[in-house]
Scaffold this motif. Structure first.
Motif, mmCIF file in Angstrom:
data_model
loop_
_atom_site.group_PDB
_atom_site.id
_atom_site.type_symbol
_atom_site.label_atom_id
_atom_site.label_comp_id
_atom_site.label_asym_id
_atom_site.label_seq_id
_atom_site.Cartn_x
_atom_site.Cartn_y
_atom_site.Cartn_z
ATOM 1 N N LEU A 77 0.842 -1.198 0.000
ATOM 2 C CA LEU A 77 0.000 0.000 0.000
ATOM 3 C C LEU A 77 0.870 1.238 0.000
ATOM 4 O O LEU A 77 1.735 1.380 0.879
ATOM 5 C CB LEU A 77 -0.879 0.013 1.244
ATOM 6 N N THR A 78 0.659 2.104 -0.948
ATOM 7 C CA THR A 78 1.403 3.356 -1.027
ATOM 8 C C THR A 78 0.614 4.362 -1.857
ATOM 9 O O THR A 78 0.000 3.972 -2.854
ATOM 10 C CB THR A 78 2.814 3.150 -1.660
ATOM 11 N N PRO A 79 0.645 5.668 -1.457
ATOM 12 C CA PRO A 79 -0.072 6.646 -2.266
ATOM 13 C C PRO A 79 0.512 6.764 -3.664
ATOM 14 O O PRO A 79 -0.127 7.322 -4.567
ATOM 15 C CB PRO A 79 0.084 7.961 -1.481
ATOM 16 N N VAL B 208 -0.251 -0.409 -4.639
ATOM 17 C CA VAL B 208 -1.621 0.072 -4.825
ATOM 18 C C VAL B 208 -1.895 1.279 -3.933
ATOM 19 O O VAL B 208 -1.502 1.317 -2.769
ATOM 20 C CB VAL B 208 -2.648 -1.048 -4.500
ATOM 21 N N SER B 209 -2.614 2.261 -4.508
ATOM 22 C CA SER B 209 -3.121 3.422 -3.759
ATOM 23 C C SER B 209 -4.641 3.377 -3.809
ATOM 24 O O SER B 209 -5.213 3.008 -4.827
ATOM 25 C CB SER B 209 -2.637 4.709 -4.435
ATOM 26 N N ILE B 210 -5.292 3.765 -2.714
ATOM 27 C CA ILE B 210 -6.769 3.797 -2.789
ATOM 28 C C ILE B 210 -7.269 5.166 -3.231
ATOM 29 O O ILE B 210 -8.468 5.354 -3.391
ATOM 30 C CB ILE B 210 -7.460 3.366 -1.482
ATOM 31 N N GLY B 211 -6.406 6.127 -3.444
ATOM 32 C CA GLY B 211 -6.881 7.428 -3.907
ATOM 33 C C GLY B 211 -5.783 8.462 -3.766
ATOM 34 O O GLY B 211 -4.774 8.225 -3.093
ATOM 35 N N TYR C 124 -4.689 10.901 -2.073
ATOM 36 C CA TYR C 124 -4.546 11.614 -0.811
ATOM 37 C C TYR C 124 -3.603 10.764 0.024
ATOM 38 O O TYR C 124 -3.403 9.580 -0.265
ATOM 39 C CB TYR C 124 -5.890 11.792 -0.095
ATOM 40 N N VAL C 125 -3.016 11.354 1.049
ATOM 41 C CA VAL C 125 -2.013 10.618 1.828
ATOM 42 C C VAL C 125 -2.594 10.255 3.196
ATOM 43 O O VAL C 125 -2.991 11.128 3.970
ATOM 44 C CB VAL C 125 -0.717 11.447 1.978
ATOM 45 N N LEU C 126 -2.662 8.967 3.463
ATOM 46 C CA LEU C 126 -3.135 8.465 4.754
ATOM 47 C C LEU C 126 -1.940 8.314 5.687
ATOM 48 O O LEU C 126 -0.791 8.395 5.260
ATOM 49 C CB LEU C 126 -3.796 7.100 4.553
ATOM 50 N N GLY D 142 -1.034 5.606 6.933
ATOM 51 C CA GLY D 142 -0.419 4.308 6.663
ATOM 52 C C GLY D 142 -1.352 3.459 5.837
ATOM 53 O O GLY D 142 -2.461 3.884 5.500
ATOM 54 N N GLY D 143 -0.914 2.249 5.534
ATOM 55 C CA GLY D 143 -1.671 1.398 4.625
ATOM 56 C C GLY D 143 -2.803 0.596 5.258
ATOM 57 O O GLY D 143 -3.517 -0.117 4.550
ATOM 58 N N ALA E 12 -6.299 1.644 4.096
ATOM 59 C CA ALA E 12 -6.345 1.328 2.658
ATOM 60 C C ALA E 12 -6.541 -0.177 2.458
ATOM 61 O O ALA E 12 -7.325 -0.604 1.595
ATOM 62 C CB ALA E 12 -5.061 1.809 1.985
HETATM 63 N N1 ADE Z 1 -0.685 4.945 2.431
HETATM 64 C C1 ADE Z 1 -0.787 6.273 2.606
HETATM 65 N N2 ADE Z 1 -1.662 6.826 1.773
HETATM 66 C C2 ADE Z 1 -2.177 5.797 1.020
HETATM 67 C C3 ADE Z 1 -3.118 5.717 -0.023
HETATM 68 N N3 ADE Z 1 -3.756 6.791 -0.488
HETATM 69 N N4 ADE Z 1 -3.377 4.509 -0.546
HETATM 70 C C4 ADE Z 1 -2.720 3.419 -0.096
HETATM 71 N N5 ADE Z 1 -1.820 3.431 0.875
HETATM 72 C C5 ADE Z 1 -1.535 4.608 1.445
#
Ligand code: ADE
Length: 222
Positions: free
Chosen positions: A83-85, A132-135, A137-139, A141-142, A145
């Protein structure tokens, strides 16, 4: 389907026992393993991150600890999801495709993410690896997501939804449009009536009306 998730916050995954996912586990359609990354840490402070090479703000998660956590989980049947933006945007076709997998392993990064050699290593070993990113924006952590993905993916597994008709209706709509507005009883609420057409019993006209309403709501990314 088997789902494993590696995280420094296993408690984030407690909602998995609720609702449809809870039932799916009881009926053995899905099983989960949640693994605490920190239990693989090797120094006295249970440290999992360190400063980035090349400088910059934030911390990067260390590859040895991820390797120790992931090695025992990965098999030829596994898809590793990092999981990563910065990853590929999660959408319904990706959910559909991952719902056919037999084993998903979610790697939940925190801070500035996971040392990229983790991705490189598992790719080089022939594993299927997806960033994979779910959108956009920055969360923090994963974890959240992963939960979003798990919910969207598992409801597509045959038997998980109580009413398989719901899936059939969605797939009917998958060519670009999402749902029409829905109504239930009572027929009048606060002066607002249910549209006449829905009371007509004319299924052909109802379907046409719903299509038009769905289109009026605008195109969706399905
Ligand atoms: N980790 C931080 N932001 C995320 C995002 N938008 N989607 C997936 N993982 C994330």
């Amino acid at each position: 389907m088997r789902i494993d998730a590696v995280t420094i916050f296993p408690d984030y995954f407690s909602p998995l026992k609720l609702s449809l996912l809870g039932k799916a586990q009881e009926s053995q359609l899905v099983s989960f393993g949640i693994h605490d990354l920190r239990s693989f840490a090797t120094n006295v402070h249970n440290q999992v991150d360190d400063t980035p090479y090349g400088g910059g703000a934030g911390m990067v998660m260390m590859p040895e600890i991820w390797g120790a956590a992931l090695d025992p989980l990965m098999t030829v049947d596994s898809d590793l999801i990092i999981l990563t933006p910065a990853g590929k945007r999660f959408d319904q076709p990706m959910a559909q495709s991952l719902s056919n997998a037999s084993h998903l392993v979610f790697a939940c990064g925190r801070y500035e993410g996971i040392d990229d050699r983790v991705r490189q290593h598992y790719l080089s070993q022939g594993f299927r690896v997806h960033e994979v990113s779910i959108g956009d924006y920055v969360l923090g952590g994963g974890e959240v997501a992963s939960l979003v993905m798990i919910e969207a993916i598992t409801r597509l597994i045959p038997g998980v939804l109580g009413n398989p008709g719901s899936l059939a209706e969605e797939s009917h709509n998958q060519e670009g449009y999402l749902e029409y507005p829905n109504y239930t009883k009572p027929q009048q609420w606060r002066g607002i009536s249910v549209p006449e057409i829905l009371l007509s019993g004319n299924h052909g006209e109802i379907a046409k009306w719903r299509d038009a309403q769905a289109k009026a709501r605008g195109e969706k990314n399905l």
